[in-house]
Write a protein that holds these residues in place. Structure first.
Motif, mmCIF file in Angstrom:
data_model
loop_
_atom_site.group_PDB
_atom_site.id
_atom_site.type_symbol
_atom_site.label_atom_id
_atom_site.label_comp_id
_atom_site.label_asym_id
_atom_site.label_seq_id
_atom_site.Cartn_x
_atom_site.Cartn_y
_atom_site.Cartn_z
ATOM 1 N N VAL A 1 -23.346 27.023 -23.294
ATOM 2 C CA VAL A 1 -22.435 26.897 -22.156
ATOM 3 C C VAL A 1 -22.626 28.091 -21.234
ATOM 4 O O VAL A 1 -22.474 29.240 -21.649
ATOM 5 N N ASP A 2 -22.963 27.811 -19.977
ATOM 6 C CA ASP A 2 -23.153 28.888 -19.017
ATOM 7 C C ASP A 2 -21.821 29.334 -18.430
ATOM 8 O O ASP A 2 -21.554 30.520 -18.310
ATOM 9 N N SER A 3 -20.977 28.376 -18.049
ATOM 10 C CA SER A 3 -19.673 28.726 -17.485
ATOM 11 C C SER A 3 -18.791 27.492 -17.414
ATOM 12 O O SER A 3 -19.262 26.359 -17.525
ATOM 13 N N ILE A 4 -17.497 27.742 -17.237
ATOM 14 C CA ILE A 4 -16.519 26.686 -16.996
ATOM 15 C C ILE A 4 -16.065 26.810 -15.546
ATOM 16 O O ILE A 4 -15.643 27.881 -15.104
ATOM 17 N N LEU A 5 -16.173 25.718 -14.806
ATOM 18 C CA LEU A 5 -15.828 25.700 -13.388
ATOM 19 C C LEU A 5 -14.571 24.858 -13.199
ATOM 20 O O LEU A 5 -14.570 23.659 -13.478
ATOM 21 N N CYS A 6 -13.486 25.491 -12.741
ATOM 22 C CA CYS A 6 -12.215 24.794 -12.528
ATOM 23 C C CYS A 6 -12.024 24.523 -11.038
ATOM 24 O O CYS A 6 -12.192 25.429 -10.213
ATOM 25 N N LEU A 7 -11.657 23.291 -10.704
ATOM 26 C CA LEU A 7 -11.494 22.868 -9.311
ATOM 27 C C LEU A 7 -10.051 22.443 -9.087
ATOM 28 O O LEU A 7 -9.530 21.595 -9.818
ATOM 29 N N SER A 8 -9.402 23.009 -8.069
ATOM 30 C CA SER A 8 -8.007 22.645 -7.819
ATOM 31 C C SER A 8 -7.588 23.078 -6.426
ATOM 32 O O SER A 8 -8.260 23.871 -5.766
ATOM 33 N N SER A 9 -6.447 22.561 -6.004
ATOM 34 C CA SER A 9 -5.818 22.972 -4.752
ATOM 35 C C SER A 9 -4.690 23.947 -5.058
ATOM 36 O O SER A 9 -4.109 23.917 -6.144
ATOM 37 N N GLY B 1 -8.678 18.476 -6.793
ATOM 38 C CA GLY B 1 -9.710 18.850 -7.753
ATOM 39 C C GLY B 1 -10.550 17.675 -8.202
ATOM 40 O O GLY B 1 -11.778 17.782 -8.336
ATOM 41 N N ASN B 2 -9.920 16.524 -8.420
ATOM 42 C CA ASN B 2 -10.662 15.354 -8.882
ATOM 43 C C ASN B 2 -11.522 14.746 -7.782
ATOM 44 O O ASN B 2 -12.661 14.332 -8.028
ATOM 45 N N GLN B 3 -11.000 14.701 -6.572
ATOM 46 C CA GLN B 3 -11.811 14.176 -5.472
ATOM 47 C C GLN B 3 -12.969 15.114 -5.144
ATOM 48 O O GLN B 3 -14.085 14.666 -4.874
ATOM 49 N N LEU B 4 -12.711 16.425 -5.195
ATOM 50 C CA LEU B 4 -13.779 17.398 -4.968
ATOM 51 C C LEU B 4 -14.822 17.317 -6.078
ATOM 52 O O LEU B 4 -16.032 17.360 -5.814
ATOM 53 N N GLY B 5 -14.369 17.196 -7.327
ATOM 54 C CA GLY B 5 -15.303 17.101 -8.444
ATOM 55 C C GLY B 5 -16.201 15.882 -8.338
ATOM 56 O O GLY B 5 -17.410 15.955 -8.582
ATOM 57 N N HIS B 6 -15.623 14.744 -7.965
ATOM 58 C CA HIS B 6 -16.425 13.526 -7.797
ATOM 59 C C HIS B 6 -17.469 13.719 -6.703
ATOM 60 O O HIS B 6 -18.627 13.306 -6.850
ATOM 61 N N GLU B 7 -17.084 14.379 -5.619
ATOM 62 C CA GLU B 7 -18.031 14.636 -4.530
ATOM 63 C C GLU B 7 -19.118 15.608 -4.974
ATOM 64 O O GLU B 7 -20.288 15.471 -4.585
ATOM 65 N N LEU B 8 -18.756 16.587 -5.801
ATOM 66 C CA LEU B 8 -19.735 17.563 -6.286
ATOM 67 C C LEU B 8 -20.793 16.886 -7.156
ATOM 68 O O LEU B 8 -22.001 17.099 -6.963
ATOM 69 N N TYR B 9 -20.376 16.054 -8.100
ATOM 70 C CA TYR B 9 -21.347 15.376 -8.960
ATOM 71 C C TYR B 9 -22.176 14.363 -8.167
ATOM 72 O O TYR B 9 -23.357 14.156 -8.461
#
Length: 430
Positions: free
Chosen positions: A133-141, A12-20
């Protein structure tokens, strides 16, 4: 209007960093190409970032992990980045108790409870910085213990704390060949719990991302950074601003309008490496639409009695969303077969069956880019496989003692399997 993301575990953290980083690249930060008053730039910046007291763009994100190594590495990159950064106060690790041991029960029942109050305080503070706030997006494996277990626990807390906020989870499934021995148990436990708390789930297959890298981008030596890059582009295409749109969540919410169908898959096109792009002709929208539509075509069975009707054999859908980014000119997007009512259940409102949204601004400096988000029975195959492998382990009582140590007994595991069987049955009966 803003998104707030929560990034759980290593994936989730590596994906989030790539997303931003992808959003930053799309906005042209550091290239001095975007005028300050550009509406797209301003809207996207407000979606994803806030300004720190030093005037630097800060991601609207909370980083959560039970071990510090990954988060410390990402924060180190963030500090060296002159374009945007993460807030150190929004980086939460359990530096005393340790990791979650690839065990959903340990992550959910123990580690999640240990850090939940700290996480919720960070979420409250981050939400207070948003005008709306439009939405909360949760990222995980789904494979490990932190992404699946802690991610589920915090999502449950978020649903209780902010009942009026749209919550969507991006759940990355492990490779079919296997990443950890307990990955199928963890996947089912995560799915069953998120079905009760999340509004919608993007079900992402690592095997599909790997196919894009090897078959379309022609990359032989793949790694998780490359997988995350493909997925980050897909999510960015979905969530970046559209023309004349007040709330991006509304078009996404329509995908998950029925409480029994909360799983969506994502495909996009084209995927061409940058050196090749200069020599490739600009594809037509019709060709791009056909390239993503094929993902909803049922594999041909030569032995089936209905082989002659193959051209009409598509997976049944609850709803579909097509996102087109790039100039239209005279090359119009054709009337997709996805608008045919034949592939949708009768109870689905026609206006919500298939939406096509467009923005003539290019995305990531690609001439054209298209993404399909589909809530369809295509998910049957992966659910079937995970359930079958989990059941084979369960009947032999394999690794069940690892879960019972943290309060998840055999009966609860059986109920989880049965619940996921019900989800599969619903999609088979579409």
């Amino acid at each position: 209007m803003s998104y707030v993301s929560l990034q759980f575990g290593q994936c989730g953290n590596q994906l989030g960093h790539e997303l931003y980083s992808t959003i930053s690249e799309d906005l042209g930060l550091g290239l001095n190409k975007q005028p300050f008053n550009d509406a797209y730039f301003q809207t996207s910046r407000d979606y994803w970032f806030r300004e720190s007291t030093q005037g630097k763009l800060t991601a609207r994100a909370i980083m959560v992990d039970t071990e510090k190594k990954v988060i410390d590495g990402i924060l180190s990159k963030s500090r060296r980045n002159s374009l945007w950064k993460y807030s150190d106060q929004n980086a939460i690790t359990n530096r005393i108790s340790g990791g979650s041991g690839n065990n959903w029960a340990l992550g959910y029942s123990v580690r999640g409870a240990e850090i939940s109050e700290v996480v919720l305080n960070c979420v409250r503070k981050e939400l207070e910085t948003c005008d709306r706030v439009d939405s909360i997006l949760c990222l995980s494996s789904a494979a490990g213990g932190t992404g699946s277990g802690v991610g589920c626990f915090i999502t449950t807390q978020l649903a209780d704390e902010f009942p009026g906020t749209f919550i969507v989870n991006t759940l990355v499934l492990p490779f079919e060949s296997g990443e950890v021995i307990t990955q199928n148990y963890n996947t089912l436990l995560a799915l069953a719990k998120l079905y009760d708390t999340s509004h919608g789930i993007y079900l992402i297959e690592n095997d599909e991302l790997h196919r894009v890298l090897t078959s379309e981008l022609k990359i032989s030596n793949t790694d998780y950074n490359a997988l995350n890059k493909v997925l980050a582009e897909q999510l960015g295409c979905i969530y970046q601003p559209m023309q004349n749109e007040e709330s991006p969540t509304q078009r996404i919410l329509d995908l998950f309008s029925h409480p029994s169908y909360k799983l969506a898959s994502i495909w996009s096109s084209p995927h061409v490496s940058k050196p090749v792009t200069a020599f490739e002709p600009v594809p037509k929208w019709e060709a791009l639409e056909r390239s993503i539509e094929k993902n909803l075509k049922i594999p041909f069975d030569f032995n089936a009695n209905n082989a002659k009707d193959y051209s009409s054999q598509y997976y049944r859908s609850v709803a579909n969303l097509i996102v087109c980014r790039g100039p239209l000119h005279d090359d119009k997007v054709r009337d997709s077969f996805l608008k045919s009512r034949d592939i949708y259940p009768k109870w689905m409102v026609p206006a919500r069956q298939c939406q096509t949204v467009r923005n003539e601004r290019t995305f990531l400096r690609k001439d054209k880019f298209i993404t399909l988000v589909s809530n369809s029975s295509r998910v049957k195959s992966v659910l079937d496989r995970v359930l079958d492998q989990s059941w084979q382990m369960f009947v032999h009582k394999a690794y069940l003692h690892q879960y019972s140590k943290y309060g998840l007994n055999n009966e609860e595991m059986l109920q989880t399997i049965l619940k996921c069987e019900t989800i599969l049955k619903d999609y088979k009966c579409l």
